[in-house]
Design a protein around this motif. Structure first.
Motif, PDB file in Angstrom:
ATOM      1  N   PRO A   1       0.858  -1.184   0.000  1.00 51.38           N
ATOM      2  CA  PRO A   1       0.000   0.000   0.000  1.00 51.38           C
ATOM      3  C   PRO A   1       0.901   1.243   0.000  1.00 51.38           C
ATOM      4  CG  PRO A   1       0.050  -1.049   2.197  1.00 51.38           C
ATOM      5  CD  PRO A   1       1.147  -1.649   1.369  1.00 51.38           C
ATOM      6  N   PRO A   2       1.224   1.816  -1.160  1.00 52.53           N
ATOM      7  CA  PRO A   2       2.195   2.920  -1.189  1.00 52.53           C
ATOM      8  C   PRO A   2       1.696   4.135  -0.419  1.00 52.53           C
ATOM      9  CG  PRO A   2       1.207   2.570  -3.357  1.00 52.53           C
ATOM     10  CD  PRO A   2       0.652   1.520  -2.472  1.00 52.53           C
ATOM     11  N   ARG A   3       2.465   4.571   0.560  1.00 54.06           N
ATOM     12  CA  ARG A   3       1.986   5.664   1.422  1.00 54.06           C
ATOM     13  C   ARG A   3       1.674   6.908   0.591  1.00 54.06           C
ATOM     14  NH1 ARG A   3       2.872   9.995   4.942  1.00 54.06           N
ATOM     15  NH2 ARG A   3       1.550   9.668   6.775  1.00 54.06           N
TER      16      ARG A   3
ATOM     17  N   VAL B   1      -0.585  14.159   2.657  1.00 51.48           N
ATOM     18  CA  VAL B   1      -0.196  14.873   1.435  1.00 51.48           C
ATOM     19  C   VAL B   1       0.496  13.902   0.461  1.00 51.48           C
ATOM     20  CG1 VAL B   1       1.265  16.722   0.505  1.00 51.48           C
ATOM     21  CG2 VAL B   1       0.052  17.041   2.681  1.00 51.48           C
ATOM     22  N   GLY B   2      -0.002  13.864  -0.775  1.00 51.09           N
ATOM     23  CA  GLY B   2       0.619  13.011  -1.796  1.00 51.09           C
ATOM     24  C   GLY B   2       0.088  11.591  -1.817  1.00 51.09           C
ATOM     25  N   ALA B   3      -0.859  11.260  -0.926  1.00 49.76           N
ATOM     26  CA  ALA B   3      -1.439   9.902  -0.921  1.00 49.76           C
ATOM     27  C   ALA B   3      -2.610   9.848  -1.903  1.00 49.76           C
ATOM     28  CB  ALA B   3      -1.924   9.533   0.479  1.00 49.76           C
ATOM     29  N   SER B   4      -2.756   8.730  -2.611  1.00 50.37           N
ATOM     30  CA  SER B   4      -3.810   8.662  -3.629  1.00 50.37           C
ATOM     31  C   SER B   4      -5.215   8.861  -3.045  1.00 50.37           C
ATOM     32  CB  SER B   4      -3.719   7.374  -4.450  1.00 50.37           C
ATOM     33  OG  SER B   4      -3.834   6.239  -3.634  1.00 50.37           O
ATOM     34  N   PRO B   5      -5.555   8.309  -1.856  1.00 49.47           N
ATOM     35  CA  PRO B   5      -6.912   8.561  -1.360  1.00 49.47           C
ATOM     36  C   PRO B   5      -7.153  10.032  -1.021  1.00 49.47           C
ATOM     37  CG  PRO B   5      -5.655   7.264   0.239  1.00 49.47           C
ATOM     38  CD  PRO B   5      -4.833   7.345  -1.001  1.00 49.47           C
ATOM     39  N   ALA B   6      -6.094  10.743  -0.597  1.00 50.07           N
ATOM     40  CA  ALA B   6      -6.249  12.174  -0.298  1.00 50.07           C
ATOM     41  C   ALA B   6      -6.504  12.946  -1.590  1.00 50.07           C
ATOM     42  CB  ALA B   6      -5.014  12.699   0.422  1.00 50.07           C
ATOM     43  N   ASN B   7      -5.696  12.675  -2.610  1.00 44.73           N
ATOM     44  CA  ASN B   7      -5.867  13.382  -3.894  1.00 44.73           C
ATOM     45  C   ASN B   7      -7.245  13.099  -4.487  1.00 44.73           C
ATOM     46  OD1 ASN B   7      -3.244  14.250  -3.627  1.00 44.73           O
ATOM     47  ND2 ASN B   7      -2.383  12.673  -4.967  1.00 44.73           N
ATOM     48  N   ASP B   8      -7.631  11.820  -4.498  1.00 44.69           N
ATOM     49  CA  ASP B   8      -8.858  11.429  -5.198  1.00 44.69           C
ATOM     50  C   ASP B   8     -10.122  11.811  -4.416  1.00 44.69           C
ATOM     51  OD1 ASP B   8      -7.119  10.435  -7.027  1.00 44.69           O
ATOM     52  OD2 ASP B   8      -7.632   8.326  -6.761  1.00 44.69           O
ATOM     53  N   ARG B   9     -10.071  11.675  -3.092  1.00 45.37           N
ATOM     54  CA  ARG B   9     -11.260  12.047  -2.301  1.00 45.37           C
ATOM     55  C   ARG B   9     -11.495  13.551  -2.382  1.00 45.37           C
ATOM     56  NH1 ARG B   9      -9.935   7.922   2.778  1.00 45.37           N
ATOM     57  NH2 ARG B   9     -10.565   6.058   1.646  1.00 45.37           N
TER      58      ARG B   9
END
Ligand code: AHR
Length: 326
Positions: A99-101, A174-182
Motif C-alpha cells: 500500500p504505497p503511502r 499529502v501526496g497519498a492517492s486517497p487524499a488526492n482522489d477524495r
C-alpha cells in the motif's frame, strides 16, 4: 538456455545459481507455481483502526494459505517504506503486497522489485500512473474508487443541507492517492451541483485523529461561520468532532460532519448523531489479495484495476452495521 528480446540475464537478483531471467521491459515479472509462498507486506503505518484491520486481514490470510510473511511497518515514512521493500527484495520474497503511502516517493520501490523479478500488487493505495503502470511495472491495483467515495459524500451532503453550507475540508496525507482522489471527487461535485456551497479552507490532517483535531481547531477559529466539516477519513472526523465540542458547539446540529471509512468509532458516532455519514472504505483485503497471487501464478489474466465495492453508512443503517464494523 534461450534468451529472446524480451528477457535479460541478471546476476545478482537471486534464483538458480544466482541467476534470474526477468523481462527487460514492458512486463510484470512472472510468478512460479508453488503451494506456499514467501510474501512481503509493507504496511504504511499502524496508527489507526483501518490500518490495523488491513494488517490483521493480510496476516490471517497469509496464515490460512501457509505463506511465510515478511511484515514491515513504515511508521508513516515513505522513505522507510522504500527501504522496507528493498529489504524484502534482499530477503528473496516471491511476491510483494504494497500500500504505497504516497503516490510518487514509492515509485523506486515498485521499480526495484520489478528489476529484481518480483511481482508487486498494490493494495488500497495507488502510485502516480504517469510514472508506473499496472500490468507493466506492477501486477495490478486492488482497492476502493476514492474519487467515487468523495462524490458519494458530497451528494449525501448536498441532499442533507439542500445545497447550502460553508465547508471545512480535512485532507488525508499529502501526496497519498486517497487524499488526492477524495478531494477531487468531493470538490468537483460541490462545484458542479451546489453553487450555494463554498469550501472555506482545505488542509491536511494526515489521516490521523489528533492531527485532525488540531487542524480542525485552527480552521474553526479562523472560520467561525463554518457549518460543515468534510474529513477524508473517520479518524480525522472524530478529531474534528472533539474540536467542535471543545469550541462549545454541537456536532450534528451546529456543524454537520461527514467522512469516509466506516470504522467502528465512526459508525458509533453516526448512531450518536455526531457524524452525519461515512462512505465505507473496506480494509479487509487479505482473501482477495491472495486470490490474485494464486491466479497470477496459475497463468490467469489479472485486470489492471480491481475495484472493491463500498457500502454507505448513515442514520438509516448505522446501528445494524455497527457489530461488524472494524
Ligand atoms: O488508503 C486508505 C486510507 O488510509 C483510509 O481511509 C485511512 O483511514 C487510511 O489511513
Amino acid at each position: 538456455m534461450i534468451i529472446d528480446r524480451r528477457t535479460l540475464l541478471i546476476g545478482t537478483a537471486g534464483g538458480v545459481a544466482g541467476l534470474t531471467i526477468i523481462p527487460a521491459f514492458g512486463q510484470v515479472p512472472p510468478l512460479k507455481k508453488k503451494d506456499h509462498y514467501k510474501v512481503g507486506f509493507a504496511q504504511t503505518e499502524s496508527n489507526n483502526p483501518w490500518r490495523l484491520a488491513q494488517t490483521a486481514s493480510m496476516k490471517d490470510e497469509a496464515a490460512k494459505r501457509g505463506a511465510q510473511l515478511v511484515y514491515t511497518d513504515a511508521a508513516s515514512s515513505a522513505a522507510k517504506q522504500v527501504a522496507d521493500v528493498n529489504s524484502m527484495i534482499a530477503q528473496g520474497v516471491d511476491f510483494i503486497f504494497l500500500p504505497p503511502r504516497e503516490e510518487k516517493p514509492l515509485i523506486p520501490a515498485v521499480m526495484n522489485a520489478k528489476k529484481a523479478g518480483i511481482p508487486v500488487l498494490l493494495v488500497d493505495r495507488n502510485v502516480d500512473p504517469s510514472l508506473a503502470k499496472p500490468g507493466v511495472d506492477f501486477l495490478a491495483f486492488i482497492g476502493s474508487n476514492f474519487v467515487l467515495e468523495g462524490q458519494r459524500v458530497a451528494d449525501w451532503t448536498i441532499e442533507k443541507t439542500g445545497g447550502k453550507g460553508k465547508i471545512i475540508e480535512l485532507e488525508g496525507s499529502v501526496g497519498a492517492s486517497p487524499a488526492n482522489d477524495r478531494k477531487k471527487g468531493f470538490d468537483d461535485t460541490i462545484k458542479a451541483k451546489a453553487p450555494d456551497m463554498v469550501i472555506l479552507a482545505s488542509q491536511s490532517g494526515d489521516f490521523a485523529r489528533d492531527k485532525g483535531r488540531q487542524v480542525a481547531e485552527t480552521l474553526l477559529q479562523a472560520h467561525p461561520d463554518a457549518t460543515i466539516v468534510y474529513a477524508h477519513n473517520d479518524e480525522m472526523a472524530l478529531g474534528a468532532i472533539a474540536a467542535i465540542e471543545a469550541a462549545g458547539k454541537v456536532p450534528g446540529k451546529d456543524i454537520l460532519v461527514v467522512s469516509i471509512d466506516g470504522e467502528k468509532d465512526g459508525v458509533q458516532a453516526i448512531v450518536d448523531g455526531k457524524l452525519g455519514c461515512s462512505c465505507e472504505c473496506n480494509p479487509r483485503f487479505g482473501p482477495a489479495a491472495f486470490d490474485i497471487l494464486y491466479k497470477y501464478a496459475n497463468g490467469d489474466t489479472i485486470p489492471p484495476m480491481i475495484i472493491n465495492p463500498d457500502r454507505f453508512f448513515d442514520a438509516s443503517n448505522a446501528k445494524e452495521v455497527l457489530p461488524t464494523a472494524f
